[in-house]
Enzyme design. Sequence first.
Site, PDB file in Angstrom:
ATOM      1  NE  ARG A 170      29.123  27.492  55.804  1.00 25.83           N
ATOM      2  CZ  ARG A 170      29.756  27.286  57.045  1.00 25.83           C
ATOM      3  NH1 ARG A 170      30.901  27.686  57.198  1.00 25.83           N
ATOM      4  NH2 ARG A 170      29.124  26.471  57.922  1.00 25.83           N
ATOM      5  NE  ARG A 174      29.761  16.172  46.542  1.00 22.28           N
ATOM      6  CZ  ARG A 174      29.060  16.248  47.820  1.00 22.28           C
ATOM      7  NH1 ARG A 174      27.816  15.612  47.891  1.00 22.28           N
ATOM      8  NH2 ARG A 174      29.757  16.696  48.645  1.00 22.28           N
ATOM      9  NE  ARG A 247      19.608  36.185  61.396  1.00 24.46           N
ATOM     10  CZ  ARG A 247      18.405  36.804  61.603  1.00 24.46           C
ATOM     11  NH1 ARG A 247      18.448  38.182  62.112  1.00 24.46           N
ATOM     12  NH2 ARG A 247      17.669  36.497  60.964  1.00 24.46           N
ATOM     13  NE  ARG A 278      19.839  24.565  60.630  1.00 27.26           N
ATOM     14  CZ  ARG A 278      20.850  24.661  60.277  1.00 27.26           C
ATOM     15  NH1 ARG A 278      21.687  24.033  59.424  1.00 27.26           N
ATOM     16  NH2 ARG A 278      21.725  25.650  60.647  1.00 27.26           N
ATOM     17  CD  GLU A 304      18.984  26.260  63.275  1.00 29.70           C
ATOM     18  OE1 GLU A 304      19.188  25.025  63.614  1.00 29.70           O
ATOM     19  OE2 GLU A 304      19.705  26.875  62.809  1.00 29.70           O
ATOM     20  CE1 TYR A 352      28.718  29.503  59.739  1.00 27.71           C
ATOM     21  CE2 TYR A 352      28.515  30.486  57.527  1.00 27.71           C
ATOM     22  CZ  TYR A 352      28.075  29.441  58.263  1.00 27.71           C
ATOM     23  OH  TYR A 352      26.894  28.732  58.175  1.00 27.71           O
ATOM     24  CG  ASP A 354      32.713  24.687  59.388  1.00 29.35           C
ATOM     25  OD1 ASP A 354      31.476  25.150  59.512  1.00 29.35           O
ATOM     26  OD2 ASP A 354      32.686  24.277  57.867  1.00 29.35           O
TER      27      ASP A 354
HETATM   28  N1  UDP Z   1      21.905  27.128  52.309  1.00 24.89           N
HETATM   29  C1  UDP Z   1      20.558  27.441  51.468  1.00 24.89           C
HETATM   30  N2  UDP Z   1      19.625  26.396  51.496  1.00 24.89           N
HETATM   31  C2  UDP Z   1      19.627  25.137  52.359  1.00 24.89           C
HETATM   32  C3  UDP Z   1      20.894  25.223  53.032  1.00 24.89           C
HETATM   33  C4  UDP Z   1      21.664  26.181  53.013  1.00 24.89           C
HETATM   34  O1  UDP Z   1      20.438  28.164  50.742  1.00 24.89           O
HETATM   35  O2  UDP Z   1      18.739  24.299  52.187  1.00 24.89           O
HETATM   36  C5  UDP Z   1      22.759  28.013  52.209  1.00 24.89           C
HETATM   37  C6  UDP Z   1      22.360  29.382  52.883  1.00 24.89           C
HETATM   38  O3  UDP Z   1      23.019  30.534  52.343  1.00 24.89           O
HETATM   39  C7  UDP Z   1      22.962  29.252  54.356  1.00 24.89           C
HETATM   40  C8  UDP Z   1      24.365  28.502  53.805  1.00 24.89           C
HETATM   41  O4  UDP Z   1      24.036  27.836  52.685  1.00 24.89           O
HETATM   42  O5  UDP Z   1      23.338  30.507  54.884  1.00 24.89           O
HETATM   43  C9  UDP Z   1      24.868  27.529  54.793  1.00 24.89           C
HETATM   44  O6  UDP Z   1      23.799  27.045  55.402  1.00 24.89           O
HETATM   45  P1  UDP Z   1      23.780  25.883  56.649  1.00 24.89           P
HETATM   46  O7  UDP Z   1      22.638  25.753  57.146  1.00 24.89           O
HETATM   47  O8  UDP Z   1      24.607  24.740  55.954  1.00 24.89           O
HETATM   48  O9  UDP Z   1      24.969  26.673  57.746  1.00 24.89           O
HETATM   49  P2  UDP Z   1      25.097  26.032  59.241  1.00 24.89           P
HETATM   50  O10 UDP Z   1      24.016  27.076  59.902  1.00 24.89           O
HETATM   51  O11 UDP Z   1      24.686  24.736  59.233  1.00 24.89           O
HETATM   52  O12 UDP Z   1      26.517  26.552  59.440  1.00 24.89           O
END
Ligand code: UDP
Length: 370
Positions: A170, A174, A247, A278, A304, A352, A354
Amino acid sequence: MKYDYLIVGAGLYGAVFAREAADRGKKVLVIDRRPHIAGNVHTEKINGILIHRYGAHIFHTNNPEVWAYVNRFASFNRFTNAPVANFRGELYSLPFNMYTFNKMWGVVTPDEAAAKIAEQRGEITGEPRNLEEQAISLVGRDIYEKLIKGYTEKQWGRPCTELPSFIIRRLPVRFTFDNNYFNSLYQGIPVGGYTEMVSRMLSGTEVRLNEDYLADRHRFDSLADHVVYTGPLDAFFDNRLGRLEYRSLRFENEHLEIGNYQGNAVINYTDREVPFTRIIEHKWFEFGRNEDGNDLPTTVISREYPAEWKPGDEPYYPINDRKNNDLAEAYRKLAASESRVIFGGRLGDYRYYDMDAVIEQALLRCSEVL
Ligand code: UDP
């Protein structure tokens, strides 16, 4: 029957379906278990600050039709998600890009960064079989250890070796200096919040809150010809094939009498020891200003904490590992034989999605059935 459609859940799927059905002359009733509309995108104002009650939601899409659709109900600000990772006090840019590679290894050019990753990915031979192997083969072991492993294992409560590799795909990787978290043509946050947007989607339709479909299903079923169900897939069938896993999240909210706590909307804590994944500082989703354009004097932050879902908690994420996907597939077979019921949304499909994918799915379904 009084209604053509009973819509269970006033989140994005339910709201889009309700709008489309109402616009085609159908009579709809929308119900929701919770005391508010908008599901997990619900927002509310506290001291002039728009709070994302169920975690950060940044709308982004590559689909021009979905973008045009949401813009009918809200105008979007120019927020671009650029989270920062904090690993034991070291700060890194996300997603993985030239700023990240420079901080991690001191490399300066894209070729140097690519060479470093190529060297580290050597340990993975063949197709990656899980999230750990996928991550190392995308960005190498150093980034995996500092920015991925701890965060992912906290978020999912499972070792990276047991998680599906699609989750890490996801995130963009880059070789440019670009901290935009999403590879989407369109991105932003609805001015006034998601709840206002959803409220406009639902305008003119009947909505009843604090109504639990599963607790009184015979009564509700007798009200409408069709049901649109956006709750958890397994719960619809009384968990008769076993429980799907989800989750959940817990938020610790704090209102602080300071103007700027962390300087960014989202900071990820990527080590294993810090118990939250986070911290969101909500005001930065709207550039720290209120609707009159004045700087907000105080701030609200949310830590969170991921948690395993148990009955009574809010489910947030389906866990799309093999075991759960197999069970979800078995439930989908049952769902297919429910001719009166349409299943949709993140929980109803156990995927999952968006936000844009939810809207896309809802519009597609509407074009098929309405
Ligand atoms: N991820 C990670 N480190 C980060 C942010 C994201 O490894 O700092 C990976 C992790 O595997 C996570 C996935 O990217 O499960 C998606 O994370 P994100 O937080 O973007 O998902 P959201 O909860 O926002 O859908």
